[in-house]
Scaffold this active site. Sequence first.
Site, PDB file in Angstrom:
ATOM      1  N   TYR A   1      -6.188 -10.903  10.508  1.00  0.00           N
ATOM      2  CA  TYR A   1      -4.944 -10.190  10.214  1.00  0.00           C
ATOM      3  C   TYR A   1      -5.195  -8.680  10.129  1.00  0.00           C
ATOM      4  CZ  TYR A   1      -0.693  -8.766   7.874  1.00  0.00           C
ATOM      5  OH  TYR A   1       0.487  -8.154   7.577  1.00  0.00           O
TER       6      TYR A   1
ATOM      7  N   TRP B   1      -3.583  -4.350  11.158  1.00  0.00           N
ATOM      8  CA  TRP B   1      -2.725  -3.421  11.903  1.00  0.00           C
ATOM      9  C   TRP B   1      -3.440  -2.688  13.029  1.00  0.00           C
ATOM     10  CZ3 TRP B   1       2.198  -0.719  11.799  1.00  0.00           C
ATOM     11  CH2 TRP B   1       3.221  -1.539  11.305  1.00  0.00           C
TER      12      TRP B   1
HETATM   13  N1  LIG Z   1      -1.365  -4.470  -3.287  1.00  0.00           N
HETATM   14  C1  LIG Z   1      -0.834  -4.522  -2.074  1.00  0.00           C
HETATM   15  N2  LIG Z   1      -1.559  -5.004  -1.057  1.00  0.00           N
HETATM   16  C2  LIG Z   1      -1.042  -5.056   0.190  1.00  0.00           C
HETATM   17  C3  LIG Z   1       0.292  -4.635   0.432  1.00  0.00           C
HETATM   18  C4  LIG Z   1       1.048  -4.138  -0.672  1.00  0.00           C
HETATM   19  O1  LIG Z   1       2.234  -3.760  -0.532  1.00  0.00           O
HETATM   20  N3  LIG Z   1       0.445  -4.090  -1.900  1.00  0.00           N
HETATM   21  N4  LIG Z   1       0.794  -4.705   1.697  1.00  0.00           N
HETATM   22  C5  LIG Z   1       0.247  -5.702   2.584  1.00  0.00           C
HETATM   23  C6  LIG Z   1       0.705  -5.485   3.946  1.00  0.00           C
HETATM   24  S1  LIG Z   1       2.397  -5.552   4.162  1.00  0.00           S
HETATM   25  C7  LIG Z   1      -0.123  -5.324   5.004  1.00  0.00           C
HETATM   26  S2  LIG Z   1       0.560  -5.279   6.571  1.00  0.00           S
HETATM   27  C8  LIG Z   1      -1.591  -5.266   4.836  1.00  0.00           C
HETATM   28  C9  LIG Z   1      -2.278  -4.269   5.776  1.00  0.00           C
HETATM   29  O2  LIG Z   1      -3.615  -4.515   5.878  1.00  0.00           O
HETATM   30  P1  LIG Z   1      -4.451  -4.132   7.212  1.00  0.00           P
HETATM   31  O3  LIG Z   1      -3.612  -4.303   8.408  1.00  0.00           O
HETATM   32  O4  LIG Z   1      -5.731  -4.883   7.147  1.00  0.00           O
HETATM   33  O5  LIG Z   1      -4.698  -2.589   6.953  1.00  0.00           O
HETATM   34  P2  LIG Z   1      -5.228  -1.428   7.916  1.00  0.00           P
HETATM   35  O6  LIG Z   1      -5.751  -0.395   7.005  1.00  0.00           O
HETATM   36  O7  LIG Z   1      -4.175  -1.014   8.867  1.00  0.00           O
HETATM   37  O8  LIG Z   1      -6.455  -2.088   8.675  1.00  0.00           O
HETATM   38  C10 LIG Z   1      -6.692  -1.908  10.027  1.00  0.00           C
HETATM   39  C11 LIG Z   1      -8.189  -1.840  10.285  1.00  0.00           C
HETATM   40  O9  LIG Z   1      -8.400  -1.894  11.696  1.00  0.00           O
HETATM   41  C12 LIG Z   1      -9.330  -0.887  12.067  1.00  0.00           C
HETATM   42  N5  LIG Z   1      -9.091  -0.546  13.489  1.00  0.00           N
HETATM   43  C13 LIG Z   1      -8.256   0.376  13.994  1.00  0.00           C
HETATM   44  N6  LIG Z   1      -8.313   0.367  15.339  1.00  0.00           N
HETATM   45  C14 LIG Z   1      -9.199  -0.588  15.688  1.00  0.00           C
HETATM   46  C15 LIG Z   1      -9.683  -1.057  16.945  1.00  0.00           C
HETATM   47  O10 LIG Z   1      -9.288  -0.611  18.020  1.00  0.00           O
HETATM   48  N7  LIG Z   1     -10.597  -2.065  16.920  1.00  0.00           N
HETATM   49  C16 LIG Z   1     -11.062  -2.587  15.758  1.00  0.00           C
HETATM   50  N8  LIG Z   1     -11.965  -3.561  15.845  1.00  0.00           N
HETATM   51  N9  LIG Z   1     -10.625  -2.141  14.557  1.00  0.00           N
HETATM   52  C17 LIG Z   1      -9.705  -1.161  14.527  1.00  0.00           C
HETATM   53  C18 LIG Z   1      -9.070   0.229  11.092  1.00  0.00           C
HETATM   54  O11 LIG Z   1     -10.159   1.123  11.037  1.00  0.00           O
HETATM   55  C19 LIG Z   1      -8.817  -0.545   9.792  1.00  0.00           C
HETATM   56  O12 LIG Z   1     -10.023  -0.800   9.130  1.00  0.00           O
HETATM   57  O13 LIG Z   1      -1.887  -4.917   3.472  1.00  0.00           O
HETATM   58  C20 LIG Z   1      -1.290  -5.806   2.536  1.00  0.00           C
HETATM   59  N10 LIG Z   1      -1.802  -5.533   1.215  1.00  0.00           N
HETATM   60  N1  LIG Z   2       3.662   5.507   5.547  1.00  0.00           N
HETATM   61  C1  LIG Z   2       3.543   4.177   5.687  1.00  0.00           C
HETATM   62  N2  LIG Z   2       4.538   3.467   6.277  1.00  0.00           N
HETATM   63  C2  LIG Z   2       4.428   2.104   6.392  1.00  0.00           C
HETATM   64  C3  LIG Z   2       3.274   1.425   5.979  1.00  0.00           C
HETATM   65  C4  LIG Z   2       2.232   2.198   5.357  1.00  0.00           C
HETATM   66  O1  LIG Z   2       1.196   1.658   4.920  1.00  0.00           O
HETATM   67  N3  LIG Z   2       2.410   3.557   5.238  1.00  0.00           N
HETATM   68  N4  LIG Z   2       3.177   0.050   6.148  1.00  0.00           N
HETATM   69  C5  LIG Z   2       4.103  -0.611   7.055  1.00  0.00           C
HETATM   70  C6  LIG Z   2       4.141  -2.048   6.760  1.00  0.00           C
HETATM   71  S1  LIG Z   2       2.919  -3.054   7.405  1.00  0.00           S
HETATM   72  C7  LIG Z   2       5.093  -2.618   6.004  1.00  0.00           C
HETATM   73  S2  LIG Z   2       5.020  -4.288   5.649  1.00  0.00           S
HETATM   74  C8  LIG Z   2       6.218  -1.842   5.493  1.00  0.00           C
HETATM   75  C9  LIG Z   2       6.449  -2.118   4.006  1.00  0.00           C
HETATM   76  O2  LIG Z   2       7.759  -1.849   3.639  1.00  0.00           O
HETATM   77  P1  LIG Z   2       8.211  -2.202   2.152  1.00  0.00           P
HETATM   78  O3  LIG Z   2       7.637  -3.490   1.740  1.00  0.00           O
HETATM   79  O4  LIG Z   2       9.685  -2.070   2.092  1.00  0.00           O
HETATM   80  O5  LIG Z   2       7.512  -0.992   1.371  1.00  0.00           O
HETATM   81  P2  LIG Z   2       6.976  -0.832  -0.122  1.00  0.00           P
HETATM   82  O6  LIG Z   2       6.428   0.541  -0.196  1.00  0.00           O
HETATM   83  O7  LIG Z   2       6.073  -1.950  -0.502  1.00  0.00           O
HETATM   84  O8  LIG Z   2       8.261  -0.950  -1.057  1.00  0.00           O
HETATM   85  C10 LIG Z   2       9.468  -0.254  -0.807  1.00  0.00           C
HETATM   86  C11 LIG Z   2      10.106   0.202  -2.089  1.00  0.00           C
HETATM   87  O9  LIG Z   2      10.397  -0.923  -2.914  1.00  0.00           O
HETATM   88  C12 LIG Z   2      10.240  -0.533  -4.264  1.00  0.00           C
HETATM   89  N5  LIG Z   2      10.063  -1.684  -5.150  1.00  0.00           N
HETATM   90  C13 LIG Z   2       8.928  -2.306  -5.517  1.00  0.00           C
HETATM   91  N6  LIG Z   2       9.197  -3.326  -6.342  1.00  0.00           N
HETATM   92  C14 LIG Z   2      10.522  -3.344  -6.535  1.00  0.00           C
HETATM   93  C15 LIG Z   2      11.415  -4.177  -7.294  1.00  0.00           C
HETATM   94  O10 LIG Z   2      11.012  -5.114  -7.987  1.00  0.00           O
HETATM   95  N7  LIG Z   2      12.739  -3.903  -7.196  1.00  0.00           N
HETATM   96  C16 LIG Z   2      13.215  -2.883  -6.446  1.00  0.00           C
HETATM   97  N8  LIG Z   2      14.517  -2.707  -6.403  1.00  0.00           N
HETATM   98  N9  LIG Z   2      12.416  -2.088  -5.735  1.00  0.00           N
HETATM   99  C17 LIG Z   2      11.090  -2.319  -5.764  1.00  0.00           C
HETATM  100  C18 LIG Z   2       9.027   0.366  -4.221  1.00  0.00           C
HETATM  101  O11 LIG Z   2       8.990   1.205  -5.367  1.00  0.00           O
HETATM  102  C19 LIG Z   2       9.209   1.110  -2.919  1.00  0.00           C
HETATM  103  O12 LIG Z   2       9.803   2.386  -3.118  1.00  0.00           O
HETATM  104  O13 LIG Z   2       5.999  -0.436   5.636  1.00  0.00           O
HETATM  105  C20 LIG Z   2       5.507  -0.046   6.914  1.00  0.00           C
HETATM  106  N10 LIG Z   2       5.473   1.411   6.947  1.00  0.00           N
HETATM  107 MO   LIG Z   3       2.888  -5.078   6.423  1.00  0.00          MO
END
Ligand SMILES: Nc1nc2c(c(=O)[nH]1)N[C@H]1C(S)=C(S)[C@@H](COP(=O)(O)OP(=O)(O)OC[C@H]3O[C@@H](n4cnc5c(=O)[nH]c(N)nc54)[C@H](O)[C@@H]3O)O[C@H]1N2
Ligand SMILES: Nc1nc2c(c(=O)[nH]1)N[C@H]1C(S)=C(S)[C@@H](COP(=O)(O)OP(=O)(O)OC[C@H]3O[C@@H](n4cnc5c(=O)[nH]c(N)nc54)[C@H](O)[C@@H]3O)O[C@H]1N2
Ligand SMILES: [Mo]
Length: 847
Positions: free
Chosen positions: A145, A147
Amino acid sequence: MQRRNFLKLGAMTPLLSNVTAINLMADDMGKELVKNGEIFTAAKWGMLKVGVKDGKAVGSTPYQKTSDVKNHLQTFTHDLIYNSRIKYPMVRKSYLENPDSPKPELRGKDEWIRVRYEDAIKLVARELKKTRKAKGIQSVFAGSYGWKSSGNIHNSRTLLHRFMNLSGGYVGYTGDYSTGASQVIMPHVMGSIEVYEQQTSWPVVLNNSKVVVFWGANPITTLSVGFSSSDEQGFKYLEDLKKRADIKVIVIDPIKSETAQYFDKSKWIAPRPNTDVAMMLGMAHYLYTSGKFNKDFIDTYTVGFDKFLPYLLGKTDGTPKTLEWASKICGIKEDVIKELADVLIDNRSMIMSGWAIQRADHGEQAHWMLVTLASMIGQIGLEGGGFGLSYHYANGGNPTCKGAVIGGINRGDIGRIDKNGEFIGTANGVIDANGKFIPGSTPLIKGEIDWAVEAKKYTFPIARIVDVLLNPGKVIDHDGRKVTYPDIDFIYWVGGNPIVHHQDTNVLIKAWQKPRTIVVHDPYWTPSAKMADIVFPITTQYERNDMTMTGDYSNDHIAPMKQVVEKYAEAKDDYQIFTDLCKAYAKNLVMAYTDNGKDEFDWIKSFYNDAYDKILAIPELASEMKPFDEFWKENKPVKFYSTPESEAWVRHAEFRQDPILNPLGTPSGLIEIYSETIEKMGYDDCAAHPMWYEPVEWLGMSDKPAQLHMLSVHSPYRLHSQLNQTSLRDTYAVAGREPIWINTKDAKAKGIKNGDLVRVFNSRGEVLAGAVITDNVIPGVVRLAQGAWYDGFDAGLCKNGNSNVLTIDKATSKLSNGNISQTALVNIEKFKGEAPKLTAFSEPKFA
Ligand SMILES: Nc1nc2c(c(=O)[nH]1)N[C@H]1C(S)=C(S)[C@@H](COP(=O)(O)OP(=O)(O)OC[C@H]3O[C@@H](n4cnc5c(=O)[nH]c(N)nc54)[C@H](O)[C@@H]3O)O[C@H]1N2
Ligand SMILES: Nc1nc2c(c(=O)[nH]1)N[C@H]1C(S)=C(S)[C@@H](COP(=O)(O)OP(=O)(O)OC[C@H]3O[C@@H](n4cnc5c(=O)[nH]c(N)nc54)[C@H](O)[C@@H]3O)O[C@H]1N2
Ligand SMILES: [Mo]
């Protein structure tokens, strides 16, 4: 099917183009590296121009300016090329000494030894074969999994899947961390996943809506990126919205987010974290008892309201879900909740919800109740009315363009390797007498294991991975079926950073000691690379040639991604490594993998030419694209445009016009406020209609294990963990650590001052962070963004502030098994003593 591919269905992966490749000299085609100048490329955060001086990248700027909203991520390309890189193939010392007894407890602490690339390839091929032979397909997890980076050929995760499929199969996953709960519940309720689907177009919203609500959505931050590459139009629409004095903006969020701050005239309603369902129930109760709700809509377009009503009115549990009841739980005054309900039903209103509210304990309920509330308001399918679950993501609502979508490398079919160790083919291809991979099929011999079927059996919901590693063979419930956990002994991860992204890091680290072998590809020494046995140094997307679409929904450009600089040290493309692994693994396998020897340019050309063919067949678009060689030499994107139809598009309009002719994909064809399908599952943690369940940890619980609710949001300064090692960090780090927002009152009570180094802790672990004292977060809540590189291998505490050290690793419910990273209580105190040195971005120990 992978979720993002879902968006591009129909555009997937033509392997061969019928346009003949044009043979030009390398330099005629612009294949040579430019030593001085500006190179166009595209990243997750949009299209860029990268400056190059004497062959070195010196900075980057956005290619287009769509608004005045700043995208923080666009100008640090040079740091991504030079900081924290892995230089050589490396093997962990104990693993190299004895791969059969590799001391997995030393992962993250052991020394590393540089090896020759060829030897690393041989080692991986040998150990993978060994594991598959001894333990079968269930022992190899390659779901991987993450990005990764932009690009349709150097698509690391798909490249891994292609290798693993063709060489015999692997265990993968379902779901994701983003929308784990919603993508499972929504099909039961709306008949579609909603979260990755095009939204009612922004022009329609701006022309019709009178109220826009951002419910737990922070688009000013989260629209910085797209999964392919951002089309960057979302900020423009937000800017347009801000200018409109006639449209009321409401932000519902415990945090005065970047979005709440940007809409400075908006109303900020700040409930206690994880209590939105109670607040919505209070609104629903008021709308029902006041008779204001839209009965026609409920009668015509939904089923099961009658079965939900006894719960709402308290007939089933003795607790009517009144405004007073809701107010006590969510902490918002009764009249504010009532006024919100009134404003939404009295005006054309669009509720735009983010995903944090479903990334919480019982996360399924949040969007189910939101749909129920929107149904009572009755504007679903009207222009600018209803709800949308993807306005904050990938610029949902930016109208879809008319054009062509380029394909990408695919994950191939499961391959067969015979007794002699030779690759013989797949269900759709065979090796001919000359060793070429040609169309055909190799049917299973009687008695032979069907690996495709076997692999599917062990697919598990991704956020359960630690439970899987610790409890092989365990059977769990998932969306009406049983899932048996595989017995994983080999992990292959590319393009993701699991040690940072998964919850409850300390338990995760223990679970990560279970498999015998862990292989990681990454450009950088991330914590996940540091926790591996074998690491390959990977090129960044700026060190190879590729191509991507921009705009996951709009598909508004085909962007060339020309190589910007030389490959760093011994870094190699994922494609190169898997090609070499194929050669080491089985005779002829490489022919299937590379489609008989294609290099990156052969693939790029075939994807481009396939799209070009489609465009040539549409007379009014025929001049939009040029022959490939001209396109590549020009180093500029192809642009496509929206149409009057796509600009006027309204989600669920057809359903509203005629629910009989255009039913939803639910069993009843209607919106299911009560689901008989879910009723039959009989789960104790997800009933057949939306309900308020107390989260495992929250501010309203009677004996709180800790004091403050931590929200680990997505950072405006990173894409998850990506970019943490760049100098962008200097602009936001506090006390040299990840910043944590603390309310002024809470800080005062604890004697914490702005800029202090603080210790954030609970029973699961502890981290260091830098205090930001602010009233942009309500008392009792702290904000510590996810994605800081874990830095605790030597310290027991994370020195950099990774929020997942503190989060809970529990499933949302048996229905969807999503993660609950927004549910966690923590304590905080001023750090005393000498501050430990940060090592998150340094290289590990070398022997
Ligand atoms: N506490 C908490 N945890 C969360 C979340 C949260 O809201 N709160 N959000 C969750 C969500 S929604 C997501 S999507 C995940 C994201 O978690 P990840 O998708 O695992 O996060 P990234 O940091 O984008 O990791 C991408 C990795 O790929 C590497 N990479 C980039 N390009 C390449 C390439 O071409 N080849 C290879 N082999 N590697 C490459 C980058 O250096 C990086 O280490 O985190 C989750 N974790
Ligand atoms: N810059 C940037 N953009 C991203 C990403 C990133 O890592 N960086 N990640 C991308 C990815 S993979 C994903 S999944 C999306 C994530 O998109 P989201 O999941 O929507 O993003 P979050 O930042 O986790 O939360 C959005 C808002 O929800 C609020 N929130 C948290 N808990 C609660 C609650 O209990 N109630 C209410 N009402 N609000 C709450 C937080 O304070 C925050 O302001 O973003 C994408 N875009
Ligand atoms: Mo995500």
